[in-house]
Design a protein around this motif. Structure first.
Motif, PDB file in Angstrom:
ATOM      1  N   SER A   1       6.310  -1.027   7.290  1.00  0.00           N
ATOM      2  CA  SER A   1       5.194  -1.085   6.156  1.00  0.00           C
ATOM      3  C   SER A   1       5.165  -2.383   5.439  1.00  0.00           C
ATOM      4  O   SER A   1       4.043  -2.900   5.572  1.00  0.00           O
ATOM      5  CB  SER A   1       5.311   0.004   5.095  1.00  0.00           C
ATOM      6  OG  SER A   1       4.589  -0.385   4.265  1.00  0.00           O
ATOM      7  N   ALA A   2       6.357  -3.064   5.313  1.00  0.00           N
ATOM      8  CA  ALA A   2       6.249  -4.139   4.666  1.00  0.00           C
ATOM      9  C   ALA A   2       5.862  -5.370   5.399  1.00  0.00           C
ATOM     10  O   ALA A   2       5.152  -6.269   5.121  1.00  0.00           O
ATOM     11  CB  ALA A   2       7.819  -4.567   3.900  1.00  0.00           C
TER      12      ALA A   2
ATOM     13  N   GLY B   1       4.210  -7.240   8.014  1.00  0.00           N
ATOM     14  CA  GLY B   1       3.009  -7.035   8.808  1.00  0.00           C
ATOM     15  C   GLY B   1       2.064  -8.600   8.819  1.00  0.00           C
ATOM     16  O   GLY B   1       2.601  -9.458   8.766  1.00  0.00           O
ATOM     17  N   LEU B   2       0.726  -8.259   8.706  1.00  0.00           N
ATOM     18  CA  LEU B   2      -0.025  -9.282   8.624  1.00  0.00           C
ATOM     19  C   LEU B   2       0.028 -10.198   7.355  1.00  0.00           C
ATOM     20  O   LEU B   2       0.048 -11.435   7.460  1.00  0.00           O
ATOM     21  CB  LEU B   2      -1.562  -8.980   8.679  1.00  0.00           C
ATOM     22  CG  LEU B   2      -1.972  -8.206   9.819  1.00  0.00           C
ATOM     23  CD1 LEU B   2      -3.425  -7.808   9.585  1.00  0.00           C
ATOM     24  CD2 LEU B   2      -1.914  -9.126  11.406  1.00  0.00           C
ATOM     25  N   GLY B   3       0.569  -9.471   6.455  1.00  0.00           N
ATOM     26  CA  GLY B   3       0.930 -10.207   5.140  1.00  0.00           C
ATOM     27  C   GLY B   3       1.833 -11.447   5.303  1.00  0.00           C
ATOM     28  O   GLY B   3       1.787 -12.671   4.734  1.00  0.00           O
TER      29      GLY B   3
ATOM     30  N   TYR C   1      -7.788  -5.219   6.841  1.00  0.00           N
ATOM     31  CA  TYR C   1      -6.529  -5.466   7.515  1.00  0.00           C
ATOM     32  C   TYR C   1      -6.696  -5.194   9.021  1.00  0.00           C
ATOM     33  O   TYR C   1      -6.442  -5.645   9.873  1.00  0.00           O
ATOM     34  CB  TYR C   1      -5.741  -4.529   7.032  1.00  0.00           C
ATOM     35  CG  TYR C   1      -4.143  -5.055   7.183  1.00  0.00           C
ATOM     36  CD1 TYR C   1      -3.648  -5.770   6.279  1.00  0.00           C
ATOM     37  CD2 TYR C   1      -3.557  -4.307   8.187  1.00  0.00           C
ATOM     38  CE1 TYR C   1      -2.228  -5.955   6.459  1.00  0.00           C
ATOM     39  CE2 TYR C   1      -2.064  -4.527   8.324  1.00  0.00           C
ATOM     40  CZ  TYR C   1      -1.580  -5.453   7.594  1.00  0.00           C
ATOM     41  OH  TYR C   1      -0.214  -5.846   7.627  1.00  0.00           O
TER      42      TYR C   1
ATOM     43  N   PHE D   1       1.385  -7.342  -2.211  1.00  0.00           N
ATOM     44  CA  PHE D   1       1.019  -6.882  -0.963  1.00  0.00           C
ATOM     45  C   PHE D   1       2.092  -6.971   0.011  1.00  0.00           C
ATOM     46  O   PHE D   1       2.268  -6.112   1.054  1.00  0.00           O
ATOM     47  CB  PHE D   1       0.000  -8.238  -0.794  1.00  0.00           C
ATOM     48  CG  PHE D   1      -0.726  -7.932   0.517  1.00  0.00           C
ATOM     49  CD1 PHE D   1      -2.213  -7.227   0.326  1.00  0.00           C
ATOM     50  CD2 PHE D   1      -0.300  -8.206   1.852  1.00  0.00           C
ATOM     51  CE1 PHE D   1      -2.827  -7.152   1.790  1.00  0.00           C
ATOM     52  CE2 PHE D   1      -1.229  -7.997   2.872  1.00  0.00           C
ATOM     53  CZ  PHE D   1      -2.479  -7.387   2.851  1.00  0.00           C
ATOM     54  N   THR D   2       2.900  -8.067   0.075  1.00  0.00           N
ATOM     55  CA  THR D   2       3.647  -8.256   1.260  1.00  0.00           C
ATOM     56  C   THR D   2       4.931  -7.227   1.206  1.00  0.00           C
ATOM     57  O   THR D   2       5.332  -6.975   2.392  1.00  0.00           O
ATOM     58  CB  THR D   2       4.497  -9.707   1.248  1.00  0.00           C
ATOM     59  OG1 THR D   2       5.119  -9.804   2.684  1.00  0.00           O
ATOM     60  CG2 THR D   2       5.385  -9.822   0.327  1.00  0.00           C
TER      61      THR D   2
ATOM     62  N   SER E   1       4.172  -4.165   0.183  1.00  0.00           N
ATOM     63  CA  SER E   1       3.452  -2.766   0.209  1.00  0.00           C
ATOM     64  C   SER E   1       3.608  -2.043  -1.145  1.00  0.00           C
ATOM     65  O   SER E   1       3.660  -0.886  -1.226  1.00  0.00           O
ATOM     66  CB  SER E   1       3.936  -1.971   1.248  1.00  0.00           C
ATOM     67  OG  SER E   1       3.887  -2.413   2.628  1.00  0.00           O
TER      68      SER E   1
ATOM     69  N   MET F   1       0.253   0.446  -4.711  1.00  0.00           N
ATOM     70  CA  MET F   1      -0.580   1.593  -4.191  1.00  0.00           C
ATOM     71  C   MET F   1      -0.161   2.991  -3.865  1.00  0.00           C
ATOM     72  O   MET F   1      -1.023   3.670  -3.368  1.00  0.00           O
ATOM     73  CB  MET F   1      -1.603   0.802  -3.561  1.00  0.00           C
ATOM     74  CG  MET F   1      -1.330   0.375  -2.099  1.00  0.00           C
ATOM     75  SD  MET F   1      -0.747   1.489  -0.964  1.00  0.00           S
ATOM     76  CE  MET F   1      -2.150   2.457  -0.516  1.00  0.00           C
TER      77      MET F   1
ATOM     78  N   SER G   1       0.825   2.900   6.698  1.00  0.00           N
ATOM     79  CA  SER G   1       1.298   3.162   5.359  1.00  0.00           C
ATOM     80  C   SER G   1       0.076   3.206   4.579  1.00  0.00           C
ATOM     81  O   SER G   1       0.084   3.607   3.225  1.00  0.00           O
ATOM     82  CB  SER G   1       2.437   2.142   4.956  1.00  0.00           C
ATOM     83  OG  SER G   1       1.876   1.056   4.678  1.00  0.00           O
ATOM     84  N   LEU G   2      -0.909   2.232   4.653  1.00  0.00           N
ATOM     85  CA  LEU G   2      -1.862   2.019   3.675  1.00  0.00           C
ATOM     86  C   LEU G   2      -2.930   3.201   3.728  1.00  0.00           C
ATOM     87  O   LEU G   2      -3.655   3.490   2.611  1.00  0.00           O
ATOM     88  CB  LEU G   2      -2.966   0.767   4.350  1.00  0.00           C
ATOM     89  CG  LEU G   2      -2.166  -0.674   3.894  1.00  0.00           C
ATOM     90  CD1 LEU G   2      -3.052  -1.661   4.780  1.00  0.00           C
ATOM     91  CD2 LEU G   2      -2.353  -0.822   2.623  1.00  0.00           C
TER      92      LEU G   2
END
Ligand code: TRP
Length: 462
Positions: A25-26, A28-30, A112, A233-234, A236, A239, A330-331
Motif C-alpha cells: 500500500s505504501a 506506489g506511485l507516490g 491515481y 500520502f507516501t 498511506s 484516510m 488500499s485506497l
C-alpha cells in the motif's frame, strides 16, 4: 489486545502478510512518480529534509496509531471509529473521521488510476522499442501525445480500474499477499540497477547534491506543507487505509516494529527513485521542476540508451504498475469494507459500485491534461495560479485532507482513547518507547499540522 472483536472480512495469514500488504500500500506511485517531481518543483534538498523529518516524527507515530485503532476496532474505519468512540465515551461524530477517509480515498484513487494508466501505456511502449535511442525531445513528445489524448487515457484508466476492482472483489488476502511478496524485492533490484546507470551518466554528483544538500532559501511555506502532506500520502496515512489493514491484523504483532520497517522500506524506495532520476534530469538538460511528467520524460531516455533497455524498461513499468495496483487496492478498501458491513453487499457488488464511482470521477483528471489544461479554477489565489483541476484535487487530498485526517487520528489516540487501552493495544509496555510515541501523537503531530497550515495561510510566519 482485544480478543472479543473479530473482523467479518477475515484476517491476514500472519504478520509477514500484513507487512507485505501495508508495504504494498505504501510503496506506489507516490514514491516513484510523485516524490521526484514534487522534490524537483520545490527545490530539492531542503524539501527532502523536511519530508524525512515528517516521516520520522509524524508518519511513523501516526502509522502506529492507525494500525492500533484498526486492530482494536476490527471493522471498516467508519464503524471502527464509531465503536472506539463509544468505548471511550466520546462523541459518535468521530465516525465522520471514517467518512472523510472514504471520501479522500475515492478522490485520490480517481487520479491515481489515471497516472497508473500512463505506466500501463509505457509498458507497451517500452516493449515495442519506442524509446530506442530516444532524445529528451523525442521522449517528451511521446509523453504529451499520450496525455493530451483523452480517449487513450480513458482506455488505460478503465483497464487499471478494472484490474483494481477484480482484486478487491476477491478479497485482500488471496492474490494481494502473493503479489507483494515478489514485487517489493524486484522493484528494489530494478531501482538499484537504474541507480547504477545514473551513476555512470555523468551527472550523478549533481543529482545527489540536488537531493541531499538543503538550501533553505529554495523552500516556501507551501513547500513545507507539500512535504508534510507527502509524508502522509507516501505512507498511506490519514484516510483509514492502514487502519483497515490493521483491522485484519492478528493479535500478537509488534505494531511499532512493523510500522518502522514499513516506513523505512517506503523511504528507501523513494530515495532510490530520486537518485536514479535527478542525474538523468541534469545530464539531459531537463528541468527538475517539470511536473507530473518527470519520470515519464527521464527514465525512457535511460532505457533508450542502455543495452537491453527495452527489456528493463518493460520490466520497470510492469513493476510500477504492480506497485500502483497494490496501493490502489488500499485506497478503495475502506469504502468496500463499509458497503459490506452496512449495506449487506457482497464484496463483488461493493467493488463494482465503489469502482464505477471512482472511474467516473477519473474523467476530471483525464480532462485536466487535455481540454482543461488551461483551466485554472483557483488562479486568483497566488499559490494555485497555475493549478489545473487535477493539481487541485491532488493538493486538496494530499495536503489538506490527509494531514487533517492524521491530526484527528492523533487527537483521538492520544487525547480521547483511554491510556490503558492504547498501552494494551500497542503491546510495548508503558516504558520509554510508549511514552515517546504518546508524546509524538499527543503534541508533535497536532502542533506540526496546525503550524504548517497557519504558515501557509500566512496567519503565522516562521
Ligand atoms: N502510499 C501510496 C503511494 O505512495 C498511495 C496510497 C495508497 C495512499 N493508499 C493510500 C495515499 C492511502 C494516501 C492514503 O503511492
Amino acid at each position: 489486545m482485544t480478543q472479543q472483536r473479530k473482523s467479518v472480512h477475515g484476517s491476514w495469514s500472519n504478520r509477514l502478510a500484513f507487512v507485505l500488504a501495508a508495504t504494498g500500500s505504501a510503496v506506489g506511485l507516490g514514491n516513484i512518480w510523485k516524490f521526484p517531481y514534487i522534490a524537483g518543483e520545490n527545490g530539492g534538498g531542503a524539501f527532502v529534509l523536511v519530508y524525512l523529518v515528517c516521516i520520522g516524527l509524524i508518519g511513523i507515530p501516526i502509522m502506529m496509531a492507525e494500525v492500533m485503532l484498526g486492530r482494536r476496532g476490527r471493522q471498516s474505519p467508519i464503524n471502527t471509529m464509531r465503536t472506539l468512540a463509544a468505548e471511550a465515551n466520546a462523541h459518535p461524530a468521530w465516525r465522520w473521521l471514517g467518512w472523510a477517509g472514504v471520501i479522500a480515498g475515492f478522490l485520490i484513487l480517481s487520479y491515481y488510476s489515471v497516472i497508473a494508466g500512463w505506466a500501463l501505456a509505457y509498458v507497451f511502449r517500452s516493449m515495442a522499442g519506442v524509446f530506442d535511442g530516444a532524445t529528451a525531445d523525442g521522449v517528451g513528445s511521446i509523453f504529451t501525445q499520450l496525455t493530451e489524448d483523452p480517449e487513450r487515457l480513458l482506455a488505460w484508466h478503465t483497464i487499471f480500474m478494472v484490474m483494481t476492482m477484480v482484486v478487491v472483489a476477491r478479497g485482500v488476502k488471496s492474490g494481494l499477499e502473493q503479489a507483494v511478496r515478489f514485487l517489493v524485492p524486484a522493484l528494489f533490484v530494478l531501482l538499484i540497477m537504474l541507480d547504477g546507470y545514473a551513476m555512470a551518466s555523468g551527472a550523478f554528483q549533481q543529482g545527489l547534491d540536488f537531493l541531499f544538500t538543503p538550501d533553505f532559501s529554495k523552500i516556501t511555506a507551501n513547500g513545507v506543507l507539500i512535504a508534510m502532506g507527502h509524508s502522509f500520502f507516501t505512507l498511506s496515512l490519514g484516510m483509514g487505509a492502514i487502519m483497515v489493514y490493521g483491522s485484519y491484523l492478528p493479535d500478537r504483532t509488534s505494531v511499532a516494529r512493523t510500522s518502522i520497517i514499513i516506513a523505512l522500506l517506503d523511504t528507501l524506495v523513494a530515495l532510490l527513485a530520486g537518485m536514479a532520476i535527478f542525474p538523468l534530469v541534469f545530464s539531459n538538460g531537463l528541468e527538475p521542476g517539470s511536473g507530473p511528467g518527470l519520470i515519464f520524460q527521464t527514465l525512457p531516455i535511460a532505457f533508450g540508451h542502455m543495452t537491453g533497455g527495452d527489456l528493463f524498461g518493460t520490466l520497470f513499468f510492469v513493476l510500477l504498475v504492480f506497485a500502483a495496483w497494490t496501493s490502489a487496492i488500499s485506497l478503495i478498501e475502506p469504502a468496500v469494507a463499509w458497503l459490506v458491513e452496512n449495506k449487506g453487499m457482497t464484496r463483488v457488488h461493493a467493488s463494482v459500485y465503489a469502482g464505477a464511482a471512482t472511474w467516473g470521477m477519473g474523467l476530471v483528471t483525464i480532462l485536466s491534461f487535455s481540454h482543461w489544461s488551461d483551466f485554472h479554477p483557483l488562479s486568483f489565489i497566488s499559490i494555485f495560479e497555475k493549478y489545473t483541476v487535477f493539481d487541485l484535487l491532488d493538493y486538496l487530498t494530499a495536503n489538506i485532507m490527509l494531514p487533517l485526517g492524521g491530526l484527528a487520528i492523533a487527537i483521538f489516540s492520544a487525547w480521547v482513547m483511554r491510556r490503558q487501552d492504547s498501552v494494551q493495544e500497542l503491546d510495548m509496555g508503558d516504558g520509554p518507547a510508549y511514552r515517546l510515541w504518546h508524546f509524538l501523537v499527543c503534541y508533535v503531530t497536532p502542533v506540526a499540522v496546525v503550524v504548517v497550515f497557519l504558515n501557509v495561510t500566512g496567519i503565522v510566519e516562521f
